[in-house]
Design a protein around this motif. Structure first.
Motif, PDB file in Angstrom:
ATOM      1  N   MET A   1      24.956  25.954 -29.889  1.00 37.42           N
ATOM      2  CA  MET A   1      24.597  27.227 -29.468  1.00 37.42           C
ATOM      3  C   MET A   1      25.066  27.543 -28.077  1.00 37.42           C
ATOM      4  O   MET A   1      24.908  26.786 -27.150  1.00 37.42           O
ATOM      5  CB  MET A   1      23.145  27.142 -29.411  1.00 37.42           C
ATOM      6  N   CYS A   2      25.523  28.483 -28.110  1.00 38.62           N
ATOM      7  CA  CYS A   2      26.181  28.948 -26.898  1.00 38.62           C
ATOM      8  C   CYS A   2      25.384  30.092 -26.310  1.00 38.62           C
ATOM      9  O   CYS A   2      24.934  30.965 -27.014  1.00 38.62           O
ATOM     10  CB  CYS A   2      27.505  29.410 -27.394  1.00 38.62           C
ATOM     11  N   LEU A   3      25.277  30.033 -25.014  1.00 34.55           N
ATOM     12  CA  LEU A   3      24.521  31.096 -24.326  1.00 34.55           C
ATOM     13  C   LEU A   3      25.433  32.294 -24.089  1.00 34.55           C
ATOM     14  O   LEU A   3      26.560  32.132 -23.619  1.00 34.55           O
ATOM     15  CB  LEU A   3      23.979  30.600 -22.993  1.00 34.55           C
ATOM     16  N   ILE A   4      24.901  33.398 -24.373  1.00 29.41           N
ATOM     17  CA  ILE A   4      25.683  34.613 -24.170  1.00 29.41           C
ATOM     18  C   ILE A   4      25.328  35.175 -22.783  1.00 29.41           C
ATOM     19  O   ILE A   4      24.146  35.293 -22.439  1.00 29.41           O
ATOM     20  CB  ILE A   4      25.353  35.651 -25.247  1.00 29.41           C
ATOM     21  N   LYS A   5      26.357  35.464 -22.088  1.00 28.12           N
ATOM     22  CA  LYS A   5      26.154  35.982 -20.750  1.00 28.12           C
ATOM     23  C   LYS A   5      25.908  37.485 -20.871  1.00 28.12           C
ATOM     24  O   LYS A   5      26.634  38.160 -21.583  1.00 28.12           O
ATOM     25  CB  LYS A   5      27.400  35.693 -19.940  1.00 28.12           C
ATOM     26  N   PRO A   6      24.926  37.960 -20.159  1.00 24.49           N
ATOM     27  CA  PRO A   6      24.675  39.416 -20.231  1.00 24.49           C
ATOM     28  C   PRO A   6      25.803  40.201 -19.550  1.00 24.49           C
ATOM     29  O   PRO A   6      26.476  39.681 -18.675  1.00 24.49           O
ATOM     30  CB  PRO A   6      23.349  39.624 -19.508  1.00 24.49           C
ATOM     31  N   PRO A   7      26.012  41.425 -19.961  1.00 26.73           N
ATOM     32  CA  PRO A   7      27.097  42.213 -19.371  1.00 26.73           C
ATOM     33  C   PRO A   7      26.818  42.495 -17.875  1.00 26.73           C
ATOM     34  O   PRO A   7      25.683  42.651 -17.446  1.00 26.73           O
ATOM     35  CB  PRO A   7      27.121  43.497 -20.172  1.00 26.73           C
ATOM     36  N   VAL A   8      27.835  42.511 -17.099  1.00 30.62           N
ATOM     37  CA  VAL A   8      27.697  42.730 -15.660  1.00 30.62           C
ATOM     38  C   VAL A   8      27.504  44.237 -15.407  1.00 30.62           C
ATOM     39  O   VAL A   8      28.260  45.043 -15.918  1.00 30.62           O
ATOM     40  CB  VAL A   8      28.956  42.222 -14.928  1.00 30.62           C
ATOM     41  N   LYS A   9      26.473  44.513 -14.557  1.00 31.67           N
ATOM     42  CA  LYS A   9      26.194  45.928 -14.246  1.00 31.67           C
ATOM     43  C   LYS A   9      27.041  46.345 -13.047  1.00 31.67           C
ATOM     44  O   LYS A   9      27.402  45.518 -12.219  1.00 31.67           O
ATOM     45  CB  LYS A   9      24.713  46.105 -13.893  1.00 31.67           C
ATOM     46  N   LYS A  10      27.268  47.608 -12.970  1.00 33.82           N
ATOM     47  CA  LYS A  10      27.992  48.129 -11.830  1.00 33.82           C
ATOM     48  C   LYS A  10      27.073  48.117 -10.615  1.00 33.82           C
ATOM     49  O   LYS A  10      25.857  48.223 -10.748  1.00 33.82           O
ATOM     50  CB  LYS A  10      28.458  49.560 -12.085  1.00 33.82           C
ATOM     51  N   ASN A  11      27.649  48.020  -9.432  1.00 34.99           N
ATOM     52  CA  ASN A  11      26.850  48.079  -8.214  1.00 34.99           C
ATOM     53  C   ASN A  11      26.284  49.484  -8.048  1.00 34.99           C
ATOM     54  O   ASN A  11      26.987  50.487  -8.231  1.00 34.99           O
ATOM     55  CB  ASN A  11      27.698  47.718  -7.003  1.00 34.99           C
ATOM     56  N   THR A  12      25.039  49.548  -7.679  1.00 34.58           N
ATOM     57  CA  THR A  12      24.396  50.873  -7.478  1.00 34.58           C
ATOM     58  C   THR A  12      24.739  51.395  -6.083  1.00 34.58           C
ATOM     59  O   THR A  12      24.762  50.651  -5.098  1.00 34.58           O
ATOM     60  CB  THR A  12      22.865  50.765  -7.609  1.00 34.58           C
ATOM     61  N   ILE A  13      25.004  52.647  -6.045  1.00 35.34           N
ATOM     62  CA  ILE A  13      25.313  53.300  -4.767  1.00 35.34           C
ATOM     63  C   ILE A  13      23.995  53.893  -4.227  1.00 35.34           C
ATOM     64  O   ILE A  13      23.324  54.668  -4.925  1.00 35.34           O
ATOM     65  CB  ILE A  13      26.354  54.401  -4.952  1.00 35.34           C
ATOM     66  N   PRO A  14      23.618  53.524  -2.986  1.00 34.53           N
ATOM     67  CA  PRO A  14      22.354  54.061  -2.466  1.00 34.53           C
ATOM     68  C   PRO A  14      22.474  55.553  -2.143  1.00 34.53           C
ATOM     69  O   PRO A  14      23.497  56.018  -1.652  1.00 34.53           O
ATOM     70  CB  PRO A  14      22.108  53.236  -1.206  1.00 34.53           C
ATOM     71  N   ILE A  15      21.411  56.272  -2.408  1.00 30.53           N
ATOM     72  CA  ILE A  15      21.363  57.719  -2.138  1.00 30.53           C
ATOM     73  C   ILE A  15      20.832  57.901  -0.711  1.00 30.53           C
ATOM     74  O   ILE A  15      19.925  57.186  -0.274  1.00 30.53           O
ATOM     75  CB  ILE A  15      20.423  58.406  -3.145  1.00 30.53           C
ATOM     76  N   ASP A  16      21.425  58.849  -0.021  1.00 31.68           N
ATOM     77  CA  ASP A  16      20.956  59.119   1.342  1.00 31.68           C
ATOM     78  C   ASP A  16      19.566  59.746   1.244  1.00 31.68           C
ATOM     79  O   ASP A  16      19.417  60.881   0.762  1.00 31.68           O
ATOM     80  CB  ASP A  16      21.944  60.063   2.040  1.00 31.68           C
ATOM     81  N   LEU A  17      18.585  59.005   1.693  1.00 24.43           N
ATOM     82  CA  LEU A  17      17.207  59.474   1.586  1.00 24.43           C
ATOM     83  C   LEU A  17      16.829  60.344   2.791  1.00 24.43           C
ATOM     84  O   LEU A  17      17.172  60.024   3.922  1.00 24.43           O
ATOM     85  CB  LEU A  17      16.248  58.287   1.518  1.00 24.43           C
ATOM     86  N   LYS A  18      16.091  61.423   2.522  1.00 27.37           N
ATOM     87  CA  LYS A  18      15.550  62.261   3.593  1.00 27.37           C
ATOM     88  C   LYS A  18      14.035  62.159   3.507  1.00 27.37           C
ATOM     89  O   LYS A  18      13.404  62.799   2.673  1.00 27.37           O
ATOM     90  CB  LYS A  18      15.983  63.711   3.431  1.00 27.37           C
ATOM     91  N   LEU A  19      13.515  61.331   4.364  1.00 23.90           N
ATOM     92  CA  LEU A  19      12.062  61.146   4.373  1.00 23.90           C
ATOM     93  C   LEU A  19      11.386  62.300   5.110  1.00 23.90           C
ATOM     94  O   LEU A  19      11.941  62.904   6.041  1.00 23.90           O
ATOM     95  CB  LEU A  19      11.713  59.813   5.031  1.00 23.90           C
ATOM     96  N   HIS A  20      10.187  62.580   4.694  1.00 22.36           N
ATOM     97  CA  HIS A  20       9.407  63.653   5.322  1.00 22.36           C
ATOM     98  C   HIS A  20       9.159  63.332   6.799  1.00 22.36           C
ATOM     99  O   HIS A  20       9.138  64.240   7.637  1.00 22.36           O
ATOM    100  CB  HIS A  20       8.078  63.848   4.564  1.00 22.36           C
ATOM    101  N   ASN A  21       8.979  62.062   7.128  1.00 22.63           N
ATOM    102  CA  ASN A  21       8.747  61.669   8.520  1.00 22.63           C
ATOM    103  C   ASN A  21       9.931  62.043   9.410  1.00 22.63           C
ATOM    104  O   ASN A  21       9.757  62.500  10.540  1.00 22.63           O
ATOM    105  CB  ASN A  21       8.499  60.168   8.626  1.00 22.63           C
ATOM    106  N   ASP A  22      11.143  61.846   8.880  1.00 20.44           N
ATOM    107  CA  ASP A  22      12.332  62.182   9.663  1.00 20.44           C
ATOM    108  C   ASP A  22      12.434  63.690   9.898  1.00 20.44           C
ATOM    109  O   ASP A  22      12.738  64.151  10.996  1.00 20.44           O
ATOM    110  CB  ASP A  22      13.589  61.674   8.956  1.00 20.44           C
ATOM    111  N   ILE A  23      12.167  64.466   8.856  1.00 26.89           N
ATOM    112  CA  ILE A  23      12.213  65.928   8.965  1.00 26.89           C
ATOM    113  C   ILE A  23      11.154  66.408   9.966  1.00 26.89           C
ATOM    114  O   ILE A  23      11.416  67.249  10.826  1.00 26.89           O
ATOM    115  CB  ILE A  23      12.002  66.575   7.584  1.00 26.89           C
ATOM    116  N   ARG A  24       9.970  65.836   9.854  1.00 33.65           N
ATOM    117  CA  ARG A  24       8.862  66.204  10.742  1.00 33.65           C
ATOM    118  C   ARG A  24       9.185  65.844  12.188  1.00 33.65           C
ATOM    119  O   ARG A  24       8.866  66.597  13.103  1.00 33.65           O
ATOM    120  CB  ARG A  24       7.586  65.477  10.282  1.00 33.65           C
ATOM    121  N   ALA A  25       9.837  64.719  12.411  1.00 29.04           N
ATOM    122  CA  ALA A  25      10.202  64.310  13.767  1.00 29.04           C
ATOM    123  C   ALA A  25      11.194  65.292  14.389  1.00 29.04           C
ATOM    124  O   ALA A  25      11.085  65.649  15.573  1.00 29.04           O
ATOM    125  CB  ALA A  25      10.784  62.905  13.749  1.00 29.04           C
ATOM    126  N   VAL A  26      12.148  65.774  13.613  1.00 29.68           N
ATOM    127  CA  VAL A  26      13.122  66.742  14.122  1.00 29.68           C
ATOM    128  C   VAL A  26      12.420  68.059  14.471  1.00 29.68           C
ATOM    129  O   VAL A  26      12.662  68.651  15.529  1.00 29.68           O
ATOM    130  CB  VAL A  26      14.250  66.953  13.091  1.00 29.68           C
TER     131      VAL A  26
END
Length: 143
Positions: A1-26
């Motif tokens: 029995m041979c182990l099957i390797k799971p398919p490789v996922k693509k790297n996730t691209i992070p989304i530029d987050l706009k936190l409420h704290n940052d908006i409030r600080a400005v």
């Protein structure tokens, strides 16, 4: 029995987050800047007003000093002397004061003594001022 390797996922691209704290600080920084600007304008306005008031007070002091300096009065005209004229009004006629005490103003004990005298209609008449002065002169031996 041979182990099957799971398919490789693509790297996730992070989304530029706009936190409420940052908006409030400005927003808070912008507000703090506006408040600082208002305070600076108010302070400048107060200083200008105080400077203007000082100038007005100095002008008032100068004016008062100038007005309060004594000045010579003009000489009166002696070529036309003042001659008083006789008054056209009639002189007043002096009256003797009334020293009689009215019945409603008498003291209770005085009423009883007046009633005991010959009836309630006769009140004791006080001497006039002339009679008083004559009595004083006689007592002192001046007349």
């Amino acid at each position: 029995m041979c182990l099957i390797k799971p398919p490789v996922k693509k790297n996730t691209i992070p989304i530029d987050l706009k936190l409420h704290n940052d908006i409030r600080a400005v927003e808070r920084a912008r507000f703090a800047h506006q408040v600082g600007e208002k305070r600076r304008l108010i302070k400048q306005y107060k200083m200008e007003r105080e400077r203007q008031q000082k100038l007005e007070e100095q002008e008032e002091i100068k004016r008062l000093k100038k007005e309060l300096i004594p000045k010579a009065q003009l000489m009166p005209y002696f070529d036309r002397p003042f001659v008083p004229r006789r008054s056209e009004k009639q002189p007043t006629v002096p009256r003797e004061p009334k020293f009689c005490i009215p019945r409603h103003k008498t003291i209770r004990c005085c009423r009883m003594s007046c009633n005991d005298m010959s009836g309630p209609s006769q009140l004791q008449h006080l001497p006039s001022s002339v009679e008083k002065t004559e009595a004083l002169y006689k007592n002192r031996g001046l007349q």
